[in-house]
Scaffold this motif. Structure first.
Motif, PDB file in Angstrom:
ATOM      1  N   VAL A 119     -22.813  -0.643   9.245  1.00  0.00           N
ATOM      2  CA  VAL A 119     -21.415  -0.197   9.290  1.00  0.00           C
ATOM      3  C   VAL A 119     -20.940   0.005  10.728  1.00  0.00           C
ATOM      4  N   TRP A 166     -19.988  -3.344  11.835  1.00  0.00           N
ATOM      5  CA  TRP A 166     -18.804  -3.697  11.031  1.00  0.00           C
ATOM      6  C   TRP A 166     -17.547  -3.073  11.664  1.00  0.00           C
ATOM      7  N   GLU A 168     -14.284  -5.030  13.298  1.00  0.00           N
ATOM      8  CA  GLU A 168     -12.887  -4.847  12.922  1.00  0.00           C
ATOM      9  C   GLU A 168     -12.035  -4.400  14.108  1.00  0.00           C
ATOM     10  N   GLU A 212     -11.327  -7.448  16.093  1.00  0.00           N
ATOM     11  CA  GLU A 212     -10.344  -8.255  15.373  1.00  0.00           C
ATOM     12  C   GLU A 212      -8.935  -7.680  15.551  1.00  0.00           C
ATOM     13  N   MET A 213      -8.818  -6.351  15.448  1.00  0.00           N
ATOM     14  CA  MET A 213      -7.499  -5.729  15.575  1.00  0.00           C
ATOM     15  C   MET A 213      -6.964  -5.840  16.991  1.00  0.00           C
ATOM     16  N   GLY A 219      -3.204  -3.912  12.744  1.00  0.00           N
ATOM     17  CA  GLY A 219      -3.919  -4.075  11.472  1.00  0.00           C
ATOM     18  C   GLY A 219      -3.201  -3.303  10.397  1.00  0.00           C
ATOM     19  N   HIS A 220      -3.921  -3.042   9.339  1.00  0.00           N
ATOM     20  CA  HIS A 220      -3.290  -2.308   8.237  1.00  0.00           C
ATOM     21  C   HIS A 220      -3.832  -0.909   8.176  1.00  0.00           C
ATOM     22  N   ASN A 221      -2.952   0.006   7.989  1.00  0.00           N
ATOM     23  CA  ASN A 221      -3.395   1.386   7.843  1.00  0.00           C
ATOM     24  C   ASN A 221      -3.467   1.771   6.376  1.00  0.00           C
ATOM     25  N   GLY A 222      -4.257   2.842   6.159  1.00  0.00           N
ATOM     26  CA  GLY A 222      -4.515   3.453   4.879  1.00  0.00           C
ATOM     27  C   GLY A 222      -3.540   3.101   3.806  1.00  0.00           C
ATOM     28  N   VAL A 254     -16.826   3.766   5.624  1.00  0.00           N
ATOM     29  CA  VAL A 254     -16.367   2.478   5.091  1.00  0.00           C
ATOM     30  C   VAL A 254     -14.990   2.614   4.442  1.00  0.00           C
ATOM     31  N   ARG A 298      -9.717  -0.854   9.746  1.00  0.00           N
ATOM     32  CA  ARG A 298      -8.715  -1.336   8.800  1.00  0.00           C
ATOM     33  C   ARG A 298      -8.213  -0.247   7.854  1.00  0.00           C
ATOM     34  N   CYS A 299      -9.009   0.789   7.651  1.00  0.00           N
ATOM     35  CA  CYS A 299      -8.623   1.823   6.688  1.00  0.00           C
ATOM     36  C   CYS A 299      -8.185   3.120   7.351  1.00  0.00           C
ATOM     37  N   PHE A 300      -8.509   3.268   8.636  1.00  0.00           N
ATOM     38  CA  PHE A 300      -8.221   4.521   9.327  1.00  0.00           C
ATOM     39  C   PHE A 300      -6.723   4.834   9.272  1.00  0.00           C
ATOM     40  N   PRO A 301      -6.281   6.060   9.103  1.00  0.00           N
ATOM     41  CA  PRO A 301      -7.079   7.286   9.031  1.00  0.00           C
ATOM     42  C   PRO A 301      -7.499   7.673   7.609  1.00  0.00           C
ATOM     43  N   PHE A 302      -6.902   7.092   6.586  1.00  0.00           N
ATOM     44  CA  PHE A 302      -7.251   7.538   5.235  1.00  0.00           C
ATOM     45  C   PHE A 302      -6.847   6.473   4.245  1.00  0.00           C
ATOM     46  N   SER A 303      -7.767   6.123   3.351  1.00  0.00           N
ATOM     47  CA  SER A 303      -7.438   5.187   2.297  1.00  0.00           C
ATOM     48  C   SER A 303      -7.334   5.967   0.993  1.00  0.00           C
ATOM     49  N   ALA A 304      -6.152   5.958   0.416  1.00  0.00           N
ATOM     50  CA  ALA A 304      -5.901   6.818  -0.744  1.00  0.00           C
ATOM     51  C   ALA A 304      -5.968   6.057  -2.064  1.00  0.00           C
ATOM     52  N   LYS A 319      -2.664   0.162  -4.155  1.00  0.00           N
ATOM     53  CA  LYS A 319      -2.810  -0.121  -2.716  1.00  0.00           C
ATOM     54  C   LYS A 319      -1.759  -1.165  -2.361  1.00  0.00           C
ATOM     55  N   GLU A 378      -0.294  -6.109   1.004  1.00  0.00           N
ATOM     56  CA  GLU A 378      -0.719  -6.769   2.244  1.00  0.00           C
ATOM     57  C   GLU A 378      -2.164  -6.400   2.594  1.00  0.00           C
ATOM     58  N   HIS A 379      -2.477  -5.122   2.388  1.00  0.00           N
ATOM     59  CA  HIS A 379      -3.848  -4.678   2.664  1.00  0.00           C
ATOM     60  C   HIS A 379      -4.827  -5.399   1.728  1.00  0.00           C
ATOM     61  N   GLN A 386      -5.735  -8.860   2.548  1.00  0.00           N
ATOM     62  CA  GLN A 386      -6.752  -8.959   3.591  1.00  0.00           C
ATOM     63  C   GLN A 386      -8.143  -8.602   3.051  1.00  0.00           C
ATOM     64  N   GLU A 387      -8.199  -7.551   2.237  1.00  0.00           N
ATOM     65  CA  GLU A 387      -9.506  -7.048   1.796  1.00  0.00           C
ATOM     66  C   GLU A 387     -10.015  -7.749   0.521  1.00  0.00           C
TER      67      GLU A 387
END
Lengths: 217, 274
Positions: free
Chosen positions: A197, A200, A204, A207-208, A214-217, B188, B194-200, B207, B210-211, B214-215
């Motif tokens: 990780v 990983w 990323e 890449e960003m 990039g994409h956020n949460g 992860v 790509r997920c920072f700061p929080f993936s809900a 979700k 667009e995300h 990509q994922e």
């Protein structure tokens, strides 16, 4: 004929004495306090030294990787396990029994040695009338705190060996291999995933940076 | 921008119950393990001391096991039994398949710059791994936990020396699970760039598209191709709810990191001998 009859009487007498003597020595002079305190439930085993069935159970346990008693010292059969020891009265238990210092009972339950290795003099674990003897350990020792304790329950190894030490493979094989298996599983998971990780994340990030977002949460 | 629905309400609720029980078990379990230290005693005092913390741990463990049993029922109910084995080997299934192994290898190659990024379907290999890791973990801590629940009773059915083994197996698996959740899983799902700061996603159930392009590009494309992308589109979650999810999520992450850091700091004060 007369002589023969006499010698026959003599032989019978000797034989009877021979049979009765050991029992008379152990039981006749005075009733042992532990026997006096017995509920009577273990009386069959109390009066039949041949009935150490738990020792045989130990052997069965060993087949399945259970704990072995290791080398049983001679003192373990003495009524006073520390008989004749110089300066015994002035020493603490762990000054000699250093490896028995820690167990979950002491570290979690704050139990002191003499709460289980009770009464004076402390009898050897396998001394016939010892409360620690496996034939009555569960009732005389464990049940003080663990209500309803059974002989099976009392095979829990309070002073367990260090699970990862090589010696434990012999003294308690299943313990040794089970704990090693779990340690390898746990260490293996992190040995794979921590570097994975981390790289990983770096990937990323690169890449960003190159895409400028990039994409956020 | 529209969102794609990814989890049902039951699934989100299951995950939330899992979080709550897991965290409660972590706190009470560590309090128990670290009772010799001031930190452990402090944790235990929150629940009314040593004896009470054990009781809370036991009851929470039972609740988690009941939840696990309900989940198994839910899973069995949702399997399309007539379409076996195809129905559990499709792209929507969490069952490991050959593609996951190939994805894993390609993902690794992508990380070190040797290949293009794998195009994940609905579930990536690590999402499947995380799902089944709960099974493996729960089976191990569940069985050993039940053995230790009432040691006198359980030693009627097995030799008491198995409890020596159960304690260590329970402890190591629990530490593995906590450390994995508080580092790998949090990183992860929330901390990688790509997920920072929080993936809900697991809280909101959806979700943004667009995300997911990509994922999980292969999943989105499949739904477009088959023409039911429109069926899974939902509006984004309202802002107040998103704030609530964020705050709840970060409180739980903070708790996990706190437990991990203090467990590491205090480990030298334990008298456990390996």
């Amino acid at each position: 004929m007369h002589l023969r009859r006499n010698s026959r009487y003599l032989l019978t007498l000797l034989l009877c004495l021979g049979i009765l003597m050991p029992a008379a020595v152990s039981a006749a002079d005075e009733e042992h306090p532990y026997e006096a305190a017995s509920s009577g439930y273990f009386r069959d085993q109390d009066i039949l030294p041949g009935g150490y069935s738990l020792y045989r159970q130990d052997e069965a346990g060993r087949l399945w990787g259970g704990p072995s008693g290791g080398d049983i010292k001679r003192a373990s059969f003495q009524a006073d396990a520390h008989e004749g020891l110089d300066g015994y009265g002035r020493r603490s238990c762990v000054s000699c029994h250093e490896t028995e210092r820690y167990s979950l009972h002491t570290s979690r339950g704050n139990t002191s040695c003499v709460q289980c290795h009770r009464d004076k003099p402390i009898a050897g674990l396998y001394q016939y009338y010892s409360p620690m003897n496996p034939i009555r350990r569960h009732a005389y020792i464990c049940a003080k705190c663990h209500e309803g304790s059974t002989a099976s329950f009392a095979t829990y190894v309070v002073h367990e060996p260090r699970p990862l030490k090589r010696d434990t493979a012999e003294s308690f094989p299943l313990f040794y291999y089970a704990v090693w298996f779990m340690v390898i599983l746990a260490v293996g998971v992190f040995a794979v995933f921590l570097p994975y990780v981390t790289l990983w994340g770096v990937r990323e990030l690169i890449e960003m940076r190159s895409k400028g977002g990039g994409h956020n949460g | 921008m529209a969102n794609i629905k990814r989890f049902t309400t039951v699934q989100r609720l299951s995950h939330f119950v899992l979080i709550l029980t897991f965290m409660l078990l972590s706190v009470t379990g560590l309090a128990w393990m670290y009772i010799e230290t001031g930190w452990g005693q402090g944790l235990a005092n929150l629940f009314g001391g040593y004896i009470a913390v054990l009781e809370v741990h036991r009851i929470t463990g039972l609740i988690l096991l009941i939840g696990f049993a309900l989940h198994i029922g839910y899973m069995l109910y949702n399997i399309n039994w007539h379409g076996l084995p195809k129905s559990i080997l499709g792209p929507d299934s969490l069952v490991f398949q050959k593609k996951d192994w190939l994805d894993f290898v390609q993902h690794l190659r992508w990380i070190v710059g040797l290949s293009k990024e794998p195009r994940f379907e609905r579930w990536s290999w690590w999402e499947k791994f995380d799902y089944w890791a709960v099974w493996w973990g729960l089976l191990i801590v569940g069985v050993t936990g039940l053995m230790l629940y009432n040691p006198v009773l359980s030693s009627d059915y097995m030799p008491g020396w198995l409890l020596n083994i159960a304690v260590w197996v329970h402890r190591i698996e629990a530490l593995l699970a906590m450390a994995h959740i508080f580092t790998i899983h949090f990183f992860v799902e929330h901390f990688r760039p790509r997920c920072f700061p929080f993936s809900a996603t697991m809280f909101e159930g959806s979700k943004d598209i667009e995300h997911l392009r990509q994922e999980h590009p292969a999943w989105v494309e499949r739904m477009e191709r088959e023409g039911h992308l429109a069926d899974v589109l939902v509006p984004p979650v309202p802002v107040p709810l998103r704030i609530l999810h964020f705050v709840t999520g970060y409180a739980l992450i903070a708790l996990g990191v706190f437990l991990l850091v203090y467990a590491i700091i205090n480990v030298t004060y334990l008298t456990l001998a390996f």
